[in-house]
Design an enzyme around this catalytic site. Structure first.
Site, PDB file in Angstrom:
ATOM      1  N   SER A 148     -52.861 -58.818  24.391  1.00 47.00           N
ATOM      2  CA  SER A 148     -53.535 -57.794  25.209  1.00 47.00           C
ATOM      3  C   SER A 148     -53.672 -56.493  24.421  1.00 47.00           C
ATOM      4  CB  SER A 148     -52.745 -57.543  26.500  1.00 47.00           C
ATOM      5  OG  SER A 148     -51.381 -57.297  26.215  1.00 47.00           O
ATOM      6  N   ASP A 206     -47.012 -63.194  20.766  1.00 51.17           N
ATOM      7  CA  ASP A 206     -48.084 -63.891  21.476  1.00 51.17           C
ATOM      8  C   ASP A 206     -49.060 -64.477  20.461  1.00 51.17           C
ATOM      9  OD1 ASP A 206     -49.394 -64.691  23.742  1.00 51.17           O
ATOM     10  OD2 ASP A 206     -50.251 -62.729  24.217  1.00 51.17           O
ATOM     11  N   LYS A 226     -45.335 -67.128  22.510  1.00 49.52           N
ATOM     12  CA  LYS A 226     -46.030 -67.519  23.745  1.00 49.52           C
ATOM     13  C   LYS A 226     -47.397 -68.047  23.348  1.00 49.52           C
ATOM     14  CE  LYS A 226     -48.064 -64.536  26.721  1.00 49.52           C
ATOM     15  NZ  LYS A 226     -49.447 -65.086  26.676  1.00 49.52           N
ATOM     16  N   GLU A 286     -51.125 -69.964  25.174  1.00 46.48           N
ATOM     17  CA  GLU A 286     -51.852 -70.242  26.416  1.00 46.48           C
ATOM     18  C   GLU A 286     -52.254 -71.710  26.508  1.00 46.48           C
ATOM     19  OE1 GLU A 286     -55.128 -67.508  26.918  1.00 46.48           O
ATOM     20  OE2 GLU A 286     -53.866 -65.772  26.490  1.00 46.48           O
ATOM     21  N   GLU A 314     -50.340 -66.710  35.448  1.00 41.46           N
ATOM     22  CA  GLU A 314     -51.189 -65.517  35.617  1.00 41.46           C
ATOM     23  C   GLU A 314     -52.338 -65.784  36.587  1.00 41.46           C
ATOM     24  OE1 GLU A 314     -52.504 -63.603  32.004  1.00 41.46           O
ATOM     25  OE2 GLU A 314     -53.912 -62.311  33.088  1.00 41.46           O
TER      26      GLU A 314
HETATM   27  O1  KIV Z   1     -51.214 -60.618  26.169  1.00 41.29           O
HETATM   28  C1  KIV Z   1     -50.468 -60.303  27.104  1.00 41.29           C
HETATM   29  O2  KIV Z   1     -50.047 -59.153  27.241  1.00 41.29           O
HETATM   30  C2  KIV Z   1     -50.098 -61.345  28.054  1.00 41.29           C
HETATM   31  C3  KIV Z   1     -49.322 -60.948  29.251  1.00 41.29           C
HETATM   32  C4  KIV Z   1     -50.073 -60.070  30.141  1.00 41.29           C
HETATM   33  C5  KIV Z   1     -48.757 -62.118  29.958  1.00 41.29           C
HETATM   34  O3  KIV Z   1     -50.408 -62.459  27.838  1.00 41.29           O
END
Ligand code: KIV
Length: 274
Positions: free
Chosen positions: A55, A93, A122, A124, A191
């Site tokens: 994000s 992420d 993390k 997706e 989400e």
């Molecule tokens: O990229 C991000 O910040 C996210 C969160 C909002 C879960 O994936």
């Protein structure tokens, strides 16, 4: 032995600690951070999990979505965050195209996050990424999955739309949740789904669920730092709660500085060397 006068040290948050919290019914607080000062603030506030989220493409780089964010950029931000954090679990992420191309690419890129100081990654996707989740788990790279509204699938979804509406969509959400758990994910972000759907998934899974726009019944919640602090106002999703208005405060402070420079009030003798 009374606790009085004894120094209490915060213990670093680990993955087993997140399992303990779920079992004990203690909610998990997760927040994004992208650089040293904000990661330090989140850590000092006692946040359990700090996500260096892609994000950052939207709230830091000013992009319309997360798709252009690169591995190099994510690693750069992960290093800054990891340097600041003493207690929280830091998660990197995985950006678009860093894990979709092959399991080998996924393992190599996830490993780079651990080398940059994260303790987990993390990514997706549900059933479609289970092969990679299994391979990462076998390589001792812990994975937090992310299902429901997955921002990297913006074009397939036709925009940032609430997912998991209707019986078939709830069944798909549940199937994805079970699949990532069975593949070895240690937790899952849910989400943009109706709260009832997130509640069903949370009751079904033994791993913690972390909600964003998924209602109050998940095992934890995550928000984007810039949304929580009122630093990003290009759009404010319904699920965001602003706990401060930092942008307005900062504009006020900077305006005051500008006026004092113009008027000659700053710097005064106090801010001058002699
Ligand atoms: O990229 C991000 O910040 C996210 C969160 C909002 C879960 O994936």
């Amino acid at each position: 032995m009374g606790g009085e006068g004894r120094i209490r040290y915060m213990m670093p948050v680990t993955i087993p600690e997140l399992y303990r919290k779920k079992a004990a019914g203690e909610r998990i607080a997760m927040l994004t951070a992208y650089d040293f000062p904000f990661a330090q603030m989140a850590d000092e506030a006692g946040i359990d999990v700090i996500l260096v989220g892609d994000s950052l493409g939207v709230v830091v780089q000013g992009l319309d979505n997360t798709l252009p964010v690169s591995m190099e950029e994510m690693l750069y931000h992960t290093r800054m965050v990891a340097r600041a954090v003493k207690n929280a679990l830091v998660i990197g992420d995985m950006p678009f195209l860093s894990y979709q191309t092959s399991v080998r690419d996924g393992i190599m890129n996830a490993g780079l996050f651990l080398k940059a100081g994260a303790s987990a990654v993390k990514l997706e996707g549900g059933s479609s990424v289970c092969g990679l989740i299994e391979a990462l788990s076998r390589s001792d790279i812990p994975v937090m999955a992310h299902i429901g509204l997955t921002p990297q699938s913006i074009h397939r979804m036709g925009g940032f739309k609430v997912q998991g509406k209707g019986d078939a969509a709830v069944e798909k959400l549940m199937a994805d949740a079970r699949a990532v758990q069975d593949a070895g994910a240690f937790a899952v972000v849910i989400e943009g789904v109706p709260r009832q759907a997130a509640k069903l998934v949370t009751a079904e899974l033994s791993i913690p669920t972390i909600g964003i726009g998924a209602g109050p019944d998940c095992d934890g919640q995550v928000l984007v730092m810039h949304d929580l602090l009122g630093m990003f106002d290009r759009f404010v999703p319904k699920f965001v709660k602003r706990y401060a208005n930092i942008k307005a405060d900062a504009v006020k402070a900077i305006t005051k500085y500008k006026k004092e420079v113009q008027s000659g009030k700053f710097p005064s003798d106090k801010e001058s060397f002699h």
